[in-house]
Design an enzyme around this catalytic site. Sequence first.
Site, PDB file in Angstrom:
ATOM      1  N   CYS A  99       0.828  -1.211   0.000  1.00 56.72           N
ATOM      2  CA  CYS A  99       0.000   0.000   0.000  1.00 56.72           C
ATOM      3  C   CYS A  99       0.864   1.264   0.000  1.00 56.72           C
ATOM      4  O   CYS A  99       1.477   1.577  -1.012  1.00 56.72           O
ATOM      5  CB  CYS A  99      -0.981  -0.038   1.165  1.00 56.72           C
ATOM      6  SG  CYS A  99      -2.355   1.137   0.966  1.00 56.72           S
ATOM      7  N   HIS A 153      -3.551  -4.979   0.496  1.00 55.00           N
ATOM      8  CA  HIS A 153      -3.085  -5.438   1.809  1.00 55.00           C
ATOM      9  C   HIS A 153      -3.124  -6.960   1.884  1.00 55.00           C
ATOM     10  O   HIS A 153      -4.092  -7.543   2.390  1.00 55.00           O
ATOM     11  CB  HIS A 153      -3.938  -4.819   2.921  1.00 55.00           C
ATOM     12  CG  HIS A 153      -3.595  -3.402   3.224  1.00 55.00           C
ATOM     13  ND1 HIS A 153      -2.658  -3.036   4.166  1.00 55.00           N
ATOM     14  CD2 HIS A 153      -4.046  -2.246   2.664  1.00 55.00           C
ATOM     15  CE1 HIS A 153      -2.544  -1.721   4.190  1.00 55.00           C
ATOM     16  NE2 HIS A 153      -3.365  -1.219   3.291  1.00 55.00           N
ATOM     17  N   GLU A 213      -1.586  -8.898   3.825  1.00 51.87           N
ATOM     18  CA  GLU A 213      -1.525  -9.411   5.197  1.00 51.87           C
ATOM     19  C   GLU A 213      -2.908  -9.623   5.800  1.00 51.87           C
ATOM     20  O   GLU A 213      -3.067 -10.445   6.713  1.00 51.87           O
ATOM     21  CB  GLU A 213      -0.696  -8.475   6.086  1.00 51.87           C
ATOM     22  CG  GLU A 213      -1.385  -7.211   6.549  1.00 51.87           C
ATOM     23  CD  GLU A 213      -1.517  -6.113   5.502  1.00 51.87           C
ATOM     24  OE1 GLU A 213      -2.124  -5.069   5.803  1.00 51.87           O
ATOM     25  OE2 GLU A 213      -1.007  -6.308   4.380  1.00 51.87           O
TER      26      GLU A 213
END
Length: 239
Positions: free
Chosen positions: A114, A213, A215
């Site tokens: 990001c 993102h 994660e």
Amino acid sequence: MDAPLIGLTTYRQQAAWGVWHTRADLLPTEYAAAVEAAGGIPLLLPPMSLPGAADRVVSRIDALVVSGGADVDPGQYGAEPHERTSGWQPERDVWELALLSAAEETGLPVLGICRGMQLMAVHGGGTLDQHTPDLVGHETHSPGGDAYGTVEVATTVGSRLATLVGAQVEVSCHHHQSVATHPGFTAVARASDGTVEAMEAAGDRFCLAVQWHPETRVEVGLMAGLVEAARAHAVRAGD
């Protein structure tokens, strides 16, 4: 061999927990969890101003993740702030740019997430679109608050990214800015509205950035690729 050490850059801001309400160096747990799930050891890297710190840190880690966070200072790419650009943190910008320079010199594997992708573009001499909804006419990439937007992304055939995540992937986004120009990188994924959602550098070095993102979904492909590159880097460095 031993699990490689993966450095993760952090936020520095006001935070509250328990009885405390003070400035803190922090990062959402999902980042460390994703690194651990892929077989790496996460190490948090708070912003620092000590001369030579970036070189020293890069010499001790096996890969670097430039994490998400606040807008990049428009002054870093020679622009005036858009009315929706806010919250930039000069000390974090300077620290992460120094880490990227040190990583480039040593061939350290790097993954940008990001804001990390945006900063990598700026580090290479690129620029940002400061408010993506002005270009695409919708808020899907960042619905607001703590909600992630769900975006379908198409990757470029033959790219490193495509080998890690496939030809198409549904991702979680939370960005109101995006990369406009990216010298030294090739755009390797786009959303249907044309927004650049990933870029990578040519060559053998793992130098890849995504606007989403990973994660939040523990996308094993990206982190596994980074950890594998970190292991190879550690071997070359004689760790």
